[in-house]
Structure formats: C-alpha cells, structure tokens
Motif scaffolding. Structure first.
Motif, PDB file in Angstrom:
ATOM      1  N   VAL A 235      37.398  33.203  50.978  1.00  0.00           N
ATOM      2  CA  VAL A 235      37.520  32.225  52.011  1.00  0.00           C
ATOM      3  C   VAL A 235      36.002  31.787  52.385  1.00  0.00           C
ATOM      4  O   VAL A 235      35.712  30.553  52.552  1.00  0.00           O
ATOM      5  N   ARG A 236      35.399  32.727  52.606  1.00  0.00           N
ATOM      6  CA  ARG A 236      33.811  32.704  53.218  1.00  0.00           C
ATOM      7  C   ARG A 236      33.076  31.762  52.287  1.00  0.00           C
ATOM      8  O   ARG A 236      32.208  31.207  52.528  1.00  0.00           O
TER       9      ARG A 236
ATOM     10  N   CYS B 290      42.612  43.703  49.018  1.00  0.00           N
ATOM     11  CA  CYS B 290      43.234  42.519  49.176  1.00  0.00           C
ATOM     12  C   CYS B 290      42.520  41.619  50.255  1.00  0.00           C
ATOM     13  O   CYS B 290      42.264  40.432  49.912  1.00  0.00           O
ATOM     14  N   VAL B 291      42.614  42.428  51.555  1.00  0.00           N
ATOM     15  CA  VAL B 291      41.925  41.466  52.460  1.00  0.00           C
ATOM     16  C   VAL B 291      40.471  41.286  52.241  1.00  0.00           C
ATOM     17  O   VAL B 291      40.008  40.014  52.651  1.00  0.00           O
ATOM     18  N   CYS B 292      39.857  42.139  51.604  1.00  0.00           N
ATOM     19  CA  CYS B 292      38.418  41.982  51.328  1.00  0.00           C
ATOM     20  C   CYS B 292      38.161  40.704  50.561  1.00  0.00           C
ATOM     21  O   CYS B 292      37.305  39.762  50.688  1.00  0.00           O
ATOM     22  N   SER B 293      38.994  41.010  49.241  1.00  0.00           N
ATOM     23  CA  SER B 293      38.875  39.491  48.487  1.00  0.00           C
ATOM     24  C   SER B 293      39.254  38.339  49.130  1.00  0.00           C
ATOM     25  O   SER B 293      38.474  37.288  48.991  1.00  0.00           O
ATOM     26  N   LEU B 294      40.312  38.249  49.820  1.00  0.00           N
ATOM     27  CA  LEU B 294      40.665  36.998  50.707  1.00  0.00           C
ATOM     28  C   LEU B 294      39.443  36.565  51.497  1.00  0.00           C
ATOM     29  O   LEU B 294      39.331  35.419  51.558  1.00  0.00           O
ATOM     30  N   TYR B 295      39.035  37.526  52.373  1.00  0.00           N
ATOM     31  CA  TYR B 295      37.879  37.289  53.401  1.00  0.00           C
ATOM     32  C   TYR B 295      36.884  36.672  52.556  1.00  0.00           C
ATOM     33  O   TYR B 295      36.326  35.556  52.987  1.00  0.00           O
TER      34      TYR B 295
ATOM     35  N   GLY C  73      28.625  41.348  49.783  1.00  0.00           N
ATOM     36  CA  GLY C  73      29.544  40.219  50.303  1.00  0.00           C
ATOM     37  C   GLY C  73      28.640  38.961  50.579  1.00  0.00           C
ATOM     38  O   GLY C  73      29.090  37.728  51.072  1.00  0.00           O
ATOM     39  N   GLU C  74      27.101  38.795  50.247  1.00  0.00           N
ATOM     40  CA  GLU C  74      26.247  37.915  50.315  1.00  0.00           C
ATOM     41  C   GLU C  74      26.583  36.872  49.242  1.00  0.00           C
ATOM     42  O   GLU C  74      26.670  37.232  48.053  1.00  0.00           O
TER      43      GLU C  74
END
Lengths: 376, 61
Positions: B53-54, B45-50, A172-173
């Motif tokens: 956006v981040r 789905c949520v992981c990708s969008l999160y 996630g980095e």
C-alpha cells in the motif's frame, strides 16, 4: 559479489522466472479458491443425532449405492476427516479412473443417504484439475512439477540478488520519485524477500506433491506386495468378508487411529485378495500421515500393519504445508493474502522484464536512427 | 550503504517467524499452537500489505 557473478545470477533469475511465470500465475490464481475448497465445495447438511458415537452398517450403505448404479462396483470408501460422513464411489470397474466415479454420500451414524454435489464436477473441480494436472493427467502433473522446480530456482536466485540490489536502501524503502519501473523493482524485491520463506515452502511442497503418482507406484510395487505376502499360501476364494467385519477388525488391530480410506480387493491400492485400510492419527500432523493395514479379503483378518516408508511420509507432510488447510479458517485467510501478494510479485516481475525489454528496444531504435542521421 | 548484517537481519527474522508459524499449526491444534501460528504468519502478511500500500501511494510533494 563480483560483476560477473551478479550477471550470472541475474541471467538465472531472468530465465527461470520467464519460463515458469505464466504457469506460476495460473497456479496462484487457481490455488486461491482451492484454499477454501472445504467451504466452497460439495457440503452435505449433517443432522444432529442423539447418539453421535453410533455407527450404521456400511454394508447396507454399499448395497444402497450399488442398487442405484446396477452393474457397477465399489472400489473404495472415503471417510471425511472433519464430518461424520462416508463417500462411497461406484465405477464401471475396480481400476476405473477416479474422475469417472459416481459418489454417494452417507451419514456414518444413521446410514442415511445425504444430498451432495459430485466432487468431480463444478467450479472447484475445474480449478483443482487446472492446478494439479492441466486436465492432462500424469504428464500435466509432472510438467507443472518441472515448472515448480524452475520457480524454486527463481526464488533462490531472487534471494541471492536481493543483497546487491537492496544494499543501498533501508529495509522497506521504495524509490517512487524516479520512475515507475524503479518503484516496481523495489516493491518486487521487498515483497519477494518478505514472503520468501512461505513462497519457498509452498513451491517446494507443491513440487513434492506432483510426485504423488510415482510415490504411490513405488509403494504399491514394494510395500503393498510385501505386506500382502505375509499370508501367502492361505486358501483364497471369491468369498469376501463383510465390510463391517473388516472395519471392526482394523479398528481393533490399530486402536487410537481412524480409518480414512478402505480400498477394496482388486483396486489399485489393494491386491485381488486383500482389502487395504488407510488409518490416520488425530493431530494436525498425524491426521495427514497414512498407516496402511492389509486385510485378508476372505476371512476379514488383519494380515499386516506398518508405517509408510519415508518417501510417502515426506509426501503426506508436504500436503498440508502446500494447501494451508491445517490451521482453521484464519490460516486459510493468511494463505489467501500471501497468495495474492505472490501474484503481485509474479506480475511485477513480468512487468519489469517487459519494461526493460521495451526500453532496450527503444534505445536500440534511437541509436539506429541517430546512426542513420549521422551517416547523412 | 547498509552493512551485510543489517541488510539480512530483518529478512532472516521474517523467515524465522514464518517457519515458526508454519510448524506451530502442524504440531498441535489445541492450546497455543493455532493462535501462535496465526500470530506469527500474520507478520509477513501484514508487512507485505503495509509495504504494498505504501509503495502504491504517490510520492509526497
């Protein structure tokens, strides 16, 4: 992974992606409205009736459809999977191309003709043709299939490259402080690995779907003729049993299943002396797997019923996994979001290649300028 | 440097959850199958969008 292996996989990923990215982007963009084809496509209004189990005469509906299109023939009946409607196409001949069909839609319970747009025109139809064959028929379909295969190679090579590229990062980095290119490289890798399984399955099932025409041809030349041969030698003539009788006999012969399509004698999915009915079950999976029944055209008797061969079953199972229309509206919304994320992955891949190409060209120009300066 | 096991743990879990979601809606439409499919497929789905956006947000000063 050695440096040489890394270069080899990078080369595979770069070229497989570069060749297919434009077509993959087109498929993702046209696929987006197709996810909602049931909501956006022709949708006749259905009346409430007192007795929903009643079935009106299909022969009467066929006569009404033919009266509107004199000189034409009915090659098929298509029953809707969700709604109590039947689509009756008429065409110039039994072997006319489906895009020339004129459809009349009826309520199966009342026999009433319903007002609906033609399914072979309008926005959804254009999106479907662009997605399925680029308006180029079987050649277009097979070409898109080959692009799908390249995309599969690109996805697999991308997965192999994820390891060496992400080993210095936490999951996630995203490195945002250095350059825009690095930020998009991390995002491309991260979104790619998150959606890997979904994107891989949708791509692979899409490739299988492009083989529908050869699979149909195999079934027609092997199984269909074999099934029809079971009543060879019986007297045949021009007399045709009423469609209502044919449907009643099929339903009695295969209880618990629903007729979804009836191919008339002389159409590509039957023989000149047989009807062919295609039945399905009632679960999300079995409602996609067709079971053919062959009916003697003259007597209306069911001649043979058998399961489809494995290659046809593989095609049927791959269809819902590609379309995402087998789990209600929430699944369609999830499919649409993942499709948009895929568009971001493809576009960022293209951007990363362009940015690198521009940088290497600038670097080469700088080196040439420096060399010229040095020579002076 | 992340160990190979840690590196592949989350991607492998995400792939498993996705496959479970894809199969669940195929198996049945009544009972828990459809909600199970929605819940599991919502994870990638949520992981990708999160993360998208981040990743698009400017770096902290």
């Amino acid at each position: 992974m050695t440096a040489r292996q890394l270069r080899w996989w990078s080369w595979i990923h770069k070229w497989s992606s570069l060749i297919c990215t434009i077509f993959a982007l087109l498929l993702c963009l046209t696929g987006l409205p197709l996810i909602f084809h049931e909501e956006l496509g022709p949708n006749p209004a259905i009346d409430e009736v007192a007795e929903p189990g009643v079935r009106a005469s299909v022969d009467t509906m066929i006569a009404e459809a033919l009266a509107e299109r004199p000189g034409e023939v009915v090659p098929y009946l298509f029953y809707d999977r969700e709604k109590p409607i039947v689509k009756i196409p008429t065409a110039a001949s039994m072997t006319s191309a489906p895009d020339t069909f004129f459809y009349k839609v009826f309520d199966v319970r009342t026999g009433k003709a319903l007002s609906a747009d033609q399914p072979n025109e309008g926005f959804i139809y254009v999106m479907l043709r662009l997605h399925a064959d680029l308006f180029a028929g079987i050649k277009g379909t097979l070409f898109l299939g080959s692009m799908g295969l390249l995309l599969t190679v690109s996805i697999l090579s991308g997965m192999v490259l994820y390891g060496p590229f992400a080993r210095r990062l936490k999951f996630g980095e995203i490195r945002k402080r250095h350059s825009n290119r690095l930020r998009w490289l991390d995002l491309h890798n991260l979104l790619g690995i998150i959606t890997l399984a979904w994107f891989g399955i949708v791509t692979l099932t899409g490739v299988i779907n492009t083989l529908a025409a050869p699979i149909e041809l195999m079934w027609q030349s092997n199984q269909l003729l074999d099934m029809a041969a079971q009543n060879r030698g019986q007297a045949q003539g021009d007399r045709k049993a009423p469609v209502d009788l044919v449907l009643a006999n099929v339903r009695a012969a295969v209880p618990g299943m629903t007729v979804t399509t009836l191919a008339f004698p002389g159409s590509p999915f039957s023989t000149p002396t047989h009807y062919a009915a295609f039945l399905t079950g009632d679960t999300p999976l079995t409602s996609r797997i067709l079971k053919p029944a062959i009916i003697d055209a003259a007597s209306g008797e069911v001649v043979a019923v058998r399961d489809m061969p494995w290659y046809a079953t593989a095609l049927f199972v791959s269809q819902p996994l590609h379309f995402g229309d087998y789990g209600g509206l929430p699944l369609k919304i999830i499919w649409a979001v993942l499709d948009i994320v895929t568009i971001v992955i493809l576009a960022s891949g293209l951007y990363l290649w362009l940015a690198r190409w521009r940088t290497s060209r600038t670097a080469a120009a700088d080196m040439r300028a420096a060399a010229t300066e040095f020579a002076r | 440097m992340t160990s190979r096991r840690t590196l592949w743990l989350i991607p492998a879990l995400l792939a498993l959850v996705t496959l479970l979601g894809l199969l669940a809606a195929l198996i049945g439409e009544s009972g828990i199958w459809w909600p199970l499919s929605w819940a599991t497929l919502a994870v990638p789905c949520v992981c990708s969008l999160y993360y998208l956006v981040r990743g698009l947000m400017p770096p902290p000063q």
